[in-house]
Design an enzyme around this catalytic site. Structure first.
Site, PDB file in Angstrom:
ATOM      1  N   LYS A   1     -10.597  -5.194  -5.006  1.00  0.00           N
ATOM      2  CA  LYS A   1     -11.606  -4.150  -5.216  1.00  0.00           C
ATOM      3  C   LYS A   1     -11.013  -2.951  -5.935  1.00  0.00           C
ATOM      4  O   LYS A   1     -11.699  -2.202  -6.596  1.00  0.00           O
ATOM      5  CB  LYS A   1     -12.116  -3.637  -3.867  1.00  0.00           C
ATOM      6  CG  LYS A   1     -12.674  -4.675  -2.949  1.00  0.00           C
ATOM      7  CD  LYS A   1     -13.110  -4.041  -1.628  1.00  0.00           C
ATOM      8  CE  LYS A   1     -12.696  -4.898  -0.468  1.00  0.00           C
ATOM      9  NZ  LYS A   1     -13.235  -4.541   0.823  1.00  0.00           N
TER      10      LYS A   1
ATOM     11  N   LYS B   1      -3.924 -11.109  -7.054  1.00  0.00           N
ATOM     12  CA  LYS B   1      -5.195 -11.417  -6.377  1.00  0.00           C
ATOM     13  C   LYS B   1      -6.317 -10.510  -6.893  1.00  0.00           C
ATOM     14  O   LYS B   1      -6.063  -9.367  -7.286  1.00  0.00           O
ATOM     15  CB  LYS B   1      -5.006 -11.325  -4.853  1.00  0.00           C
ATOM     16  CG  LYS B   1      -5.438 -10.067  -4.231  1.00  0.00           C
ATOM     17  CD  LYS B   1      -5.451 -10.063  -2.724  1.00  0.00           C
ATOM     18  CE  LYS B   1      -5.731  -8.613  -2.361  1.00  0.00           C
ATOM     19  NZ  LYS B   1      -5.924  -8.265  -1.025  1.00  0.00           N
TER      20      LYS B   1
ATOM     21  N   LYS C   1       0.827  -1.213   0.000  1.00  0.00           N
ATOM     22  CA  LYS C   1       0.000   0.000   0.000  1.00  0.00           C
ATOM     23  C   LYS C   1       0.861   1.264   0.000  1.00  0.00           C
ATOM     24  O   LYS C   1       0.460   2.278  -0.552  1.00  0.00           O
ATOM     25  CB  LYS C   1      -0.959   0.000   1.199  1.00  0.00           C
ATOM     26  CG  LYS C   1      -2.117  -0.961   1.003  1.00  0.00           C
ATOM     27  CD  LYS C   1      -3.335  -0.561   1.814  1.00  0.00           C
ATOM     28  CE  LYS C   1      -4.514  -1.463   1.495  1.00  0.00           C
ATOM     29  NZ  LYS C   1      -5.628  -1.292   2.419  1.00  0.00           N
TER      30      LYS C   1
HETATM   31  P1  TYM Z   1     -10.559  -6.690   3.185  1.00  0.00           P
HETATM   32  O1  TYM Z   1     -11.641  -5.711   3.424  1.00  0.00           O
HETATM   33  O2  TYM Z   1      -9.484  -6.323   2.209  1.00  0.00           O
HETATM   34  O3  TYM Z   1     -11.153  -8.075   2.715  1.00  0.00           O
HETATM   35  C1  TYM Z   1     -12.151  -8.758   3.457  1.00  0.00           C
HETATM   36  C2  TYM Z   1     -11.881 -10.252   3.442  1.00  0.00           C
HETATM   37  O4  TYM Z   1     -11.813 -10.742   2.106  1.00  0.00           O
HETATM   38  C3  TYM Z   1     -10.615 -11.498   1.925  1.00  0.00           C
HETATM   39  N1  TYM Z   1     -10.163 -11.329   0.534  1.00  0.00           N
HETATM   40  C4  TYM Z   1      -9.944 -12.344  -0.316  1.00  0.00           C
HETATM   41  N2  TYM Z   1     -10.046 -13.672  -0.165  1.00  0.00           N
HETATM   42  C5  TYM Z   1      -9.760 -14.444  -1.233  1.00  0.00           C
HETATM   43  N3  TYM Z   1      -9.375 -13.944  -2.427  1.00  0.00           N
HETATM   44  C6  TYM Z   1      -9.250 -12.622  -2.638  1.00  0.00           C
HETATM   45  N4  TYM Z   1      -8.891 -12.150  -3.827  1.00  0.00           N
HETATM   46  C7  TYM Z   1      -9.536 -11.742  -1.541  1.00  0.00           C
HETATM   47  N5  TYM Z   1      -9.537 -10.395  -1.377  1.00  0.00           N
HETATM   48  C8  TYM Z   1      -9.915 -10.165  -0.107  1.00  0.00           C
HETATM   49  C9  TYM Z   1      -9.627 -10.881   2.907  1.00  0.00           C
HETATM   50  O5  TYM Z   1      -8.597 -11.790   3.231  1.00  0.00           O
HETATM   51  C10 TYM Z   1     -10.529 -10.599   4.093  1.00  0.00           C
HETATM   52  O6  TYM Z   1     -10.673 -11.740   4.891  1.00  0.00           O
HETATM   53  N6  TYM Z   1      -7.736  -5.974   7.232  1.00  0.00           N
HETATM   54  C11 TYM Z   1      -8.908  -6.655   6.714  1.00  0.00           C
HETATM   55  C12 TYM Z   1     -10.187  -6.259   7.419  1.00  0.00           C
HETATM   56  C13 TYM Z   1     -10.114  -6.403   8.904  1.00  0.00           C
HETATM   57  C14 TYM Z   1     -10.124  -7.646   9.615  1.00  0.00           C
HETATM   58  C15 TYM Z   1     -10.108  -7.270  11.003  1.00  0.00           C
HETATM   59  C16 TYM Z   1     -10.168  -8.979   9.232  1.00  0.00           C
HETATM   60  C17 TYM Z   1     -10.078  -5.404   9.819  1.00  0.00           C
HETATM   61  N7  TYM Z   1     -10.085  -5.908  11.071  1.00  0.00           N
HETATM   62  C18 TYM Z   1     -10.112  -8.239  11.998  1.00  0.00           C
HETATM   63  C19 TYM Z   1     -10.176  -9.956  10.245  1.00  0.00           C
HETATM   64  C20 TYM Z   1     -10.148  -9.578  11.610  1.00  0.00           C
HETATM   65  C21 TYM Z   1      -9.066  -6.296   5.250  1.00  0.00           C
HETATM   66  O7  TYM Z   1      -8.592  -5.287   4.801  1.00  0.00           O
HETATM   67  O8  TYM Z   1      -9.887  -7.117   4.579  1.00  0.00           O
END
Ligand code: TYM
Length: 336
Positions: A202, A199, A117
């Protein structure tokens, strides 16, 4: 026989930075829904995390509500699970500050998401982006979570949360449950449809690279039709066939079939047929989510009520952990 065992505590969160992709859904959200029946689950919309990248305020507000509605639409029952918005529960930011003081600079600097990032947003490498994983650790540790359903890209952050928890427990006395990642097999890393070595994300500027949970059936068909594959023209899971491997993983998640069964089903058939079948399986999976989402969005008062109740329930649990932590680190607490 009555089950008297204590249910496992599950926590996860998603950023409201746009409509979730098929990656978010298969990697995380689908597991959130399936885990909710047998576990004690808390799920959050991580809006505090979202502002580590500059956001348009009106858009962020709107997307937070929409993400909340989507969480209900994927099948989370707000009576059964605690579904809330992170900024509605102030204990997250409070614990995150404390955990910052138990996290080493070098540990945070090693995080690959921070490095990625920082490269992507070189004009805004803010301190929040750097301490992002300690806020995530706070999200998890506040609720004494046993399991955290995530995609593979969040594993490193979870490992850091475990390290911080162990360190804190070691300095004081057992305070935090050590959380375990829950990463599904097939959907752990859904890849871009246009560049299957990356990957699905979004923030990908190429609209054909990712499928959103709210894409129309026609758009989904078009996107899968133009998915990058290879020239072998044989549906099989193998090294070097990133595009086909990705489509097989998606199809496996959507149908429950394993790779052998998929290879058999498409033996002798071309990629065109396979891509169409993958698209249809995705449409079938997300259509009920879309229908429920649009129904929910026609009743915003209900969504607000659920979010307010979710925040209250989460805050009650979070407060127990936070008070304990504050006592242990030596803050003067005045009895109310
Ligand atoms: P975020 O918002 O980027 O994504 C949410 C969840 O989706 C999963 N993910 C994927 N899984 C498979 N293939 C992909 N291409 C893919 N893109 C995203 C992510 O692994 C995630 O599980 N930091 C986290 C949000 C967060 C969080 C937490 C998660 C904040 N606090 C506490 C767990 C526990 C994030 O940015 O996810």
């Amino acid at each position: 026989m009555e089950n008297t065992e204590k249910k496992a505590r599950v926590l996860s969160a998603i950023q409201p930075t746009s409509v979730p992709t098929l990656g978010n859904y298969l990697g995380a959200l689908k597991n959130w829904a399936s885990m909710s029946a047998d576990n004690d689950c808390l799920y959050a919309v991580a809006d505090l995390h979202a502002i580590t990248v500059r956001q348009d305020p009106a858009k962020l507000r709107k997307q937070t509500l929409e993400m909340y509605a989507l969480l209900l639409a994927i099948g989370l029952d707000p009576e059964e699970s605690v579904v809330f918005v992170q900024s509605h529960v102030p204990q997250h930011a409070e614990l995150a500050w404390i955990l910052n003081c138990y996290t080493q600079f070098g540990e945070a600097a090693r995080m690959t998401q921070f490095k990625d990032k920082s490269a992507k947003h070189a004009d805004n490498i803010n301190v929040g982006l750097f301490s992002y994983p300690t806020l995530m650790a706070a999200d998890i540790l506040l609720y004494q979570a046993d399991y955290v359903p995530i995609g593979a890209d969040q594993k490193q952050h979870l490992e850091l949360a475990r390290d911080i928890a162990e360190r804190f427990n070691g300095i004081y006395s057992p305070t935090f449950t050590i959380p375990n990642p829950y990463i599904g097999k097939a959907g752990a890393r859904v890849m871009s449809l246009q560049d299957p070595t990356k990957k699905m994300s979004k923030s990908d500027p190429n609209p054909k690279a990712s499928v959103s949970l709210l894409d129309t059936a026609d758009d989904i068909r078009k996107k899968f039709k133009s998915a990058v594959t290879d020239s072998e023209a044989k549906v099989r899971y193998a090294d070097g066939k990133d595009g086909i491997n990705n489509l097989m993983a998606i199809y496996s998640c959507c149908t429950g079939l394993d790779y052998d069964a998929i290879e058999k089903e498409f033996d002798g058939k071309g990629y065109g047929d396979f891509k169409l079948a993958v698209a249809e399986s995705v449409i079938e999976n997300i259509k009920p989510v879309q229908d429920k989402y649009y129904e929910l969005m026609s009743d915003k008062a209900y969504i607000e009520k659920c979010a307010a109740e979710g925040a209250m329930k989460a805050s009650y649990i979070a407060n127990k952990t936070l008070s304990k932590v504050m006592r242990k680190v030596g803050f003067w607490q005045i009895k109310k």
